[in-house]
Design an enzyme around this catalytic site. Sequence first.
Site, mmCIF file in Angstrom:
data_model
loop_
_atom_site.group_PDB
_atom_site.id
_atom_site.type_symbol
_atom_site.label_atom_id
_atom_site.label_comp_id
_atom_site.label_asym_id
_atom_site.label_seq_id
_atom_site.Cartn_x
_atom_site.Cartn_y
_atom_site.Cartn_z
ATOM 1 N N HIS A 195 -2.797 7.887 6.604
ATOM 2 C CA HIS A 195 -3.045 6.597 5.947
ATOM 3 C C HIS A 195 -4.423 6.096 6.359
ATOM 4 C CE1 HIS A 195 -2.034 2.997 3.788
ATOM 5 N NE2 HIS A 195 -2.084 2.234 4.867
ATOM 6 N N HIS B 272 -9.910 1.711 0.588
ATOM 7 C CA HIS B 272 -8.447 1.610 0.566
ATOM 8 C C HIS B 272 -8.060 1.050 -0.791
ATOM 9 C CE1 HIS B 272 -4.373 1.132 1.343
ATOM 10 N NE2 HIS B 272 -4.373 0.300 2.380
ATOM 11 N N CYS C 121 0.794 -1.235 0.000
ATOM 12 C CA CYS C 121 0.000 0.000 0.000
ATOM 13 C C CYS C 121 0.824 1.281 0.000
ATOM 14 C CB CYS C 121 -0.958 -0.019 1.185
ATOM 15 S SG CYS C 121 -1.959 -1.522 1.213
#
Length: 400
Positions: free
Chosen positions: A293, A328, A160
């Site tokens: 995040h 996400h 990620c």
Amino acid sequence: MTKGVAITGMGIISAIGNNVAENYASLIAGKRGISRISQIETIHKDEIMVGEITGTNAVLEKQLGFTENEVSRTVLIGCIAADEAISNAGILDINNARTGLISGTTVGGMDKSEQYFYDYFDRPEVRQHITGLHAGDSTKKIATHLGLEESFVTTISTACSSSANAIMLGARMIKSGKLDRAIVGGTDCLSKFTINGFKTLLILSDTYSAPFDEERKGLNLGEAAAYLVLESDALVQKENKKVLGYVTGYGNANDAYHQTASSEHGDGALLAMEKALKTAGMQASDIDYVNAHGTATPNNDLSEGRALIRLFGEKVPEFSSTKAFTGHTLAAAGGVEAVYSVLALQNDTIFPNLNYTTPMKEFALDPITEVTKKPLRNVLSNSFGFGGNCSTLIFSKDKS
């Protein structure tokens, strides 16, 4: 103090919009793109919520001029975002300067590979989708679509943090004089493989994700592609380019804590943020907003929150996670949130952390929950990947 690298173009497609303007409108309106799964046949379709791009593959293929079933969805959305970024930068000849493409992905061509895996021996016409599984194949196809000739083309796959690392590498190559221009960011589509993997980790939510909320249940997966065009000072001056902002800081660290979890104390996140500030020649007090995040998993939000407190002390800047809008988006997340960070700078606007109601018991940190107008000079954006790969970028209105 080091000079920043100019951002001259941006492109994005996500669950909340098919371009930059649509994404900004959704962020301002608080319009989330989270829904039940509609485009993938999976046994989990009624159990979880995701951030899907509305366009079907057929619609995207027609828009781009690809033949039916020619490429993966990762390639399709990547081409759309990269096309917009190049157009936004006013580039008419992509090969008129030393131009590179640095793209992050984790899914690659998985959506097609899983569809045709058992047909490999009996259907030669679909074998391209098996050999197109690996991450680099999608980047190569995007480069071909863009018409990049004999250019620096590479792929970063650090889970990620992939897109953030792509942006960092592009900025470093421009600073070192290796490139004049870099198209940087990433692309990931949804796939059954990804859904099954995250389901196994027990970190998917069956409702809207709620970053930094005490009652958070997990993340919503999403799909997206987003790219920035970075250019050297010399090229900006030569072509009299409009500058949208600057990449002024970047840092990468690995806490080596766990395969899929971050250090509970935020060790890797803290190191990445400290490195980014050092690269930018800034102090923690120079940061006006943090695009966190913020995945809404129990581990990430605790780890990141503690890292923010360790870095900023009692003066943690206003912060929010925009993942409740898009889901996400894995490797694309750093690119998506880079675009959002630049939009925040351009509009002096902090975007809200949706679905937050209850403070976490571990610390007294409250994200911004409403669209907030505030003069912004420097925005810090975090992207943390599996394996402890932590990356931080700093975006600024001015280059130094």
